[in-house]
Design an enzyme around this catalytic site. Structure first.
Site, PDB file in Angstrom:
ATOM      1  N   LYS A  34       0.845  -1.194   0.000  1.00 13.44           N
ATOM      2  CA  LYS A  34       0.000   0.000   0.000  1.00 13.44           C
ATOM      3  C   LYS A  34       0.886   1.252   0.000  1.00 13.44           C
ATOM      4  CE  LYS A  34      -4.137   1.328   2.636  1.00 13.44           C
ATOM      5  NZ  LYS A  34      -3.776   2.681   3.036  1.00 13.44           N
ATOM      6  N   GLY A  35       0.365   2.376  -0.467  1.00  9.85           N
ATOM      7  CA  GLY A  35       1.142   3.618  -0.462  1.00  9.85           C
ATOM      8  C   GLY A  35       1.505   4.054   0.952  1.00  9.85           C
ATOM      9  N   GLY A  38       6.609   2.491   3.169  1.00 12.58           N
ATOM     10  CA  GLY A  38       8.066   2.330   3.102  1.00 12.58           C
ATOM     11  C   GLY A  38       8.519   1.342   2.050  1.00 12.58           C
ATOM     12  N   THR A  40       9.414   1.871  -1.216  1.00 11.10           N
ATOM     13  CA  THR A  40      10.603   2.282  -1.977  1.00 11.10           C
ATOM     14  C   THR A  40      11.868   2.151  -1.137  1.00 11.10           C
ATOM     15  OG1 THR A  40       9.324   3.761  -3.384  1.00 11.10           O
ATOM     16  CG2 THR A  40      11.676   4.198  -3.243  1.00 11.10           C
ATOM     17  N   THR A  41      11.786   2.559   0.132  1.00  7.01           N
ATOM     18  CA  THR A  41      12.939   2.423   1.039  1.00  7.01           C
ATOM     19  C   THR A  41      13.351   0.957   1.134  1.00  7.01           C
ATOM     20  OG1 THR A  41      12.145   4.310   2.315  1.00  7.01           O
ATOM     21  CG2 THR A  41      13.764   2.897   3.381  1.00  7.01           C
ATOM     22  N   ASP A  63       6.525   2.832 -10.341  1.00  5.33           N
ATOM     23  CA  ASP A  63       5.602   3.712  -9.614  1.00  5.33           C
ATOM     24  C   ASP A  63       5.642   5.087 -10.270  1.00  5.33           C
ATOM     25  OD1 ASP A  63       4.254   5.334  -7.840  1.00  5.33           O
ATOM     26  OD2 ASP A  63       5.165   4.453  -6.055  1.00  5.33           O
ATOM     27  N   ASN A 272       7.045  -2.367   8.457  1.00  6.88           N
ATOM     28  CA  ASN A 272       7.772  -1.126   8.752  1.00  6.88           C
ATOM     29  C   ASN A 272       7.095  -0.290   9.839  1.00  6.88           C
ATOM     30  OD1 ASN A 272      10.078  -1.185   7.072  1.00  6.88           O
ATOM     31  ND2 ASN A 272       8.852  -0.650   5.282  1.00  6.88           N
TER      32      ASN A 272
END
Length: 341
Positions: A34-35, A38, A40-41, A63, A272
């Site tokens: 889900k947006g 975390g 991308t991290t 994305d 996260n």
């Protein structure tokens, strides 16, 4: 946690992503969720860890928000380029909403490129557009073009938020259907079309229909090959990223169900933004939030006892830049040890 057949030579599943680093056959790794959880991290950090054990790693963002550039503090685009400070980690950002016209271009200088130079002309382009999902799916060809021409040992996808992710994984199937349909129509009406096109001076770039068809067939074979690889657990896996909250857990469960229906392996979850207030902490809000997080963390462990579940702490600072990403990435393989509660 109970033991499972997925772990060899160990009685329990490690709360790390070490199994992905040890799986030498792995070629494709998707990271999704889900947006705002975390994702991308996590994908950048996993790519950093993979770069330590593999010859070459490519990190691709599908994305539209394109956060790779922000994460590394370096501009990336449609062409793969090395990440500063690494000699075997490259990154690129593609637009999953890329227009079909960009890829089904008019031949010319690109006529020898099966992806960028299909030169389909107006009628064939209309046919291509009529197949559901093909516009978005064609950008997948851009990925294949890069991956085929540059031999990376492992490719990590930083995918768009949940809904888009699963659509992206259907693209090889959509493209296969689209190209099969176009091939079928062309074989039925090819001679007639060739004579009509011949009378009109042919297709742009001086190509005939047979040349276009052979390029399309070559593209279809590549897509079929990749599609088969996606369904092979030795070659492909999907890492789910979430936070310990109801909606995120719900999305993760939905995603895992869909991945199973696509026959795509998934056995790792990264949780996260976990709070670990010390026993002497006076922050009541932190303690209340920790209590809620523990509830959902317990649910995750019950639901996914045959998964590697990685628990990542909420950090004081944003994870941006090479040094902070490397620090974060270390916790993916060396579990964070929280203070005593």
């Amino acid at each position: 946690m109970s033991s499972t057949a997925m772990v060899s030579g160990d009685d329990s599943l490690e709360p790390t992503l070490q199994s992905l680093l040890d799986q030498k056959t792995l070629r494709w790794v998707f990271v999704g969720g889900k947006g705002g959880v975390g994702k991308t991290t996590t994908s950048c950090s996993l790519a950093i860890q993979l770069a330590k054990v593999r010859k070459s790693v490519l990190l691709i963002s599908t994305d539209p928000a394109h956060n790779l550039s922000d994460a590394f503090g370096q501009k990336f685009g449609k062409e793969a380029r090395l990440v500063d400070g690494f000699d075997n980690l490259s990154a690129m950002e593609i637009d999953p909403n890329g227009s079909i016209q960009d890829l089904l271009s008019t031949g010319g200088d690109q006529a020898d490129d099966p992806m960028a130079g299909l030169g389909l002309g107006g009628m064939m382009q209309d046919l291509a557009f009529s197949i559901p999902g093909v516009d978005e799916a064609m950008s997948f060809a851009e990925v294949l073009k890069q991956v085929k021409s540059l031999s990376y040992e492992v490719i990590v996808f930083d995918t768009a938020p949940t809904g888009h992710t699963l659509r992206f994984l259907q693209f090889p199937t959509v493209l296969e259907k689209a190209l099969a349909k176009l091939s079928q129509l062309s074989s039925q009406f090819g001679p007639m079309l060739n004579s009509i096109l011949g009378a009109r001076g042919g297709l742009p770039g001086g190509q005939n229909l047979d040349e276009i068809l052979s390029k399309m067939e070559s593209l279809r074979e590549t897509i079929g090959e990749v599609n088969a690889q996606f369904k092979d657990a030795d070659l492909t896996t999907f890492v789910c990223v979430c936070i310990a909250e109801f909606l995120s857990l719900y999305e993760t469960e939905r995603m895992i169900q869909e991945l199973t229906s696509y026959q795509i392996d998934t056995h790792c979850i990264v949780v996260n933004q976990l709070l670990f207030p010390g026993k002497d902490s006076s922050c009541e809000q932190c303690k209340a939030r920790r209590k809620m997080q523990k509830k959902y963390l317990n649910e995750i462990e019950d639901l996914y006892e045959d998964f590697n579940v990685v628990r990542m702490p909420m950090l004081v600072e944003e994870v941006r830049g090479k040094e902070k990403l490397e620090k974060f990435s270390d916790m993916l393989v060396n579990p964070y040890v929280p203070p005593e509660e």
